[in-house]
Design a protein around this motif. Sequence first.
Motif, PDB file in Angstrom:
ATOM      1  N   GLY A  22      88.837  36.694  13.102  1.00 37.31           N
ATOM      2  CA  GLY A  22      87.802  36.136  13.536  1.00 37.31           C
ATOM      3  C   GLY A  22      87.305  34.697  14.095  1.00 37.31           C
ATOM      4  O   GLY A  22      87.195  34.286  15.308  1.00 37.31           O
ATOM      5  N   SER A  23      88.347  33.519  13.071  1.00 45.28           N
ATOM      6  CA  SER A  23      88.500  31.961  13.742  1.00 45.28           C
ATOM      7  C   SER A  23      88.411  32.461  15.427  1.00 45.28           C
ATOM      8  O   SER A  23      88.223  31.389  15.740  1.00 45.28           O
ATOM      9  N   ILE A  24      90.509  32.335  15.160  1.00 45.62           N
ATOM     10  CA  ILE A  24      90.908  32.152  16.481  1.00 45.62           C
ATOM     11  C   ILE A  24      90.008  33.693  17.567  1.00 45.62           C
ATOM     12  O   ILE A  24      89.734  32.691  18.430  1.00 45.62           O
ATOM     13  N   SER A  25      89.288  34.527  17.256  1.00 38.98           N
ATOM     14  CA  SER A  25      88.158  34.715  18.399  1.00 38.98           C
ATOM     15  C   SER A  25      87.632  34.107  18.358  1.00 38.98           C
ATOM     16  O   SER A  25      86.366  34.245  19.792  1.00 38.98           O
ATOM     17  N   LEU A  26      86.509  33.176  18.166  1.00 38.63           N
ATOM     18  CA  LEU A  26      85.452  32.186  18.255  1.00 38.63           C
ATOM     19  C   LEU A  26      86.160  31.255  18.920  1.00 38.63           C
ATOM     20  O   LEU A  26      85.213  30.648  19.591  1.00 38.63           O
ATOM     21  N   LYS A  32      78.351  34.689  22.094  1.00 34.42           N
ATOM     22  CA  LYS A  32      77.549  34.962  23.797  1.00 34.42           C
ATOM     23  C   LYS A  32      76.337  34.896  22.752  1.00 34.42           C
ATOM     24  O   LYS A  32      75.788  35.980  22.025  1.00 34.42           O
ATOM     25  N   SER A  33      75.779  34.185  23.469  1.00 36.40           N
ATOM     26  CA  SER A  33      73.966  33.485  23.296  1.00 36.40           C
ATOM     27  C   SER A  33      72.892  34.386  24.092  1.00 36.40           C
ATOM     28  O   SER A  33      73.428  34.197  24.921  1.00 36.40           O
ATOM     29  N   PHE A 171      81.629  39.318  15.658  1.00 33.68           N
ATOM     30  CA  PHE A 171      80.568  39.598  16.754  1.00 33.68           C
ATOM     31  C   PHE A 171      80.871  39.056  17.766  1.00 33.68           C
ATOM     32  O   PHE A 171      81.069  38.987  19.039  1.00 33.68           O
ATOM     33  N   SER A 172      82.549  37.593  17.482  1.00 32.94           N
ATOM     34  CA  SER A 172      83.062  37.005  18.747  1.00 32.94           C
ATOM     35  C   SER A 172      83.910  38.288  19.599  1.00 32.94           C
ATOM     36  O   SER A 172      83.836  38.118  20.548  1.00 32.94           O
ATOM     37  N   ILE A 173      84.017  39.278  18.474  1.00 35.64           N
ATOM     38  CA  ILE A 173      85.540  40.501  19.294  1.00 35.64           C
ATOM     39  C   ILE A 173      84.499  40.468  19.812  1.00 35.64           C
ATOM     40  O   ILE A 173      84.591  41.121  21.683  1.00 35.64           O
ATOM     41  N   LEU A 174      83.455  41.393  19.551  1.00 29.63           N
ATOM     42  CA  LEU A 174      82.730  41.987  20.260  1.00 29.63           C
ATOM     43  C   LEU A 174      81.802  41.724  21.555  1.00 29.63           C
ATOM     44  O   LEU A 174      81.900  42.584  22.606  1.00 29.63           O
TER      45      LEU A 174
END
Length: 307
Positions: A22-26, A32-33, A171-174
């Motif tokens: 997840g951190s790598i994806s972030l 996306k805000s 959510f970053s991946i999505l």
Amino acid sequence: MFDIIGKRFRFFLISGIVIMIGSISLLTFGLKSGIEFSSGSMLTVDFKQEVAQDQLKQELADLGYGNVIIQRTGAGDYLIRTPELSADAKAQLEAVLAARFGDLTEPEFSSVSPMIATETARTATIAVAVAAIGILLYVTWAFRRMPKPFHYGTCAIIALAHDALVALGIFSILGGILNWQINLMFITGILAVIGYSVNNTVVIFDRIRENLRMDISVDFETIVNNSLVETLGRSVNTSLTTLIVVLALLLFVGATIQNFVAVLMIGIIAGTFSSICIAPALLVVWDKREWGRFVRWLPLPTARTPK
């Protein structure tokens, strides 16, 4: 009997891998805000005839909206995220799209100014921080008559941070794959997950307290493991029944609460795991002073054992 606590470092490793992905994806995609946090306009359009998403994106790019975010809803509508639109700009945009693709309707439109977006982001951050501090104080107070009550509150907060990091990473991946955005529904979901997860954790901690009072001479690791086994059925069954309800919401309500439902599903799974495999295990690690062994399981070759 299941030896859950005996496998604690395996569970830590699983959590570490998930959080690392997840951190790598972030770092790669970021988050996306939604317009609530970064300002802009959200326009929902429903075309009478079938319109391909690529065609719509190209037309918007030709109109000067090259950085728009387009999502297809389950009902077949399009959610179009643009910079903040004035009334005239919105009317002109709809007129051009109608001329290009045929008749359309506008089921929903919302717009947020930069000032309101900044205030909303600040308020949401404060809400999450206040919730975390409140939980830390409450759990510490609830277990004040136990040895080292602060350990219980701290371990509960670490478990909540675990759940939040997992939700943010997924959510970053999505967001990178499906253009999903974080909005107020996402924050609402995070707060709901915090309450749900800490409830499971407190139930397990409470059973640990009861078992400690019954036989204080037994090894603490054994008491924690026995308490986990005794509450395992309750925790899993509660999570499964809640997931069924959340899945029904996702299937029948659709895109309007998509972020809320998605973060609930992620949070319930992560929260169940953390309340069973992380928070109680951290209590044992802290009690046995195994931080050196814990650090050696982390991907930090130069890390030093904390004193």
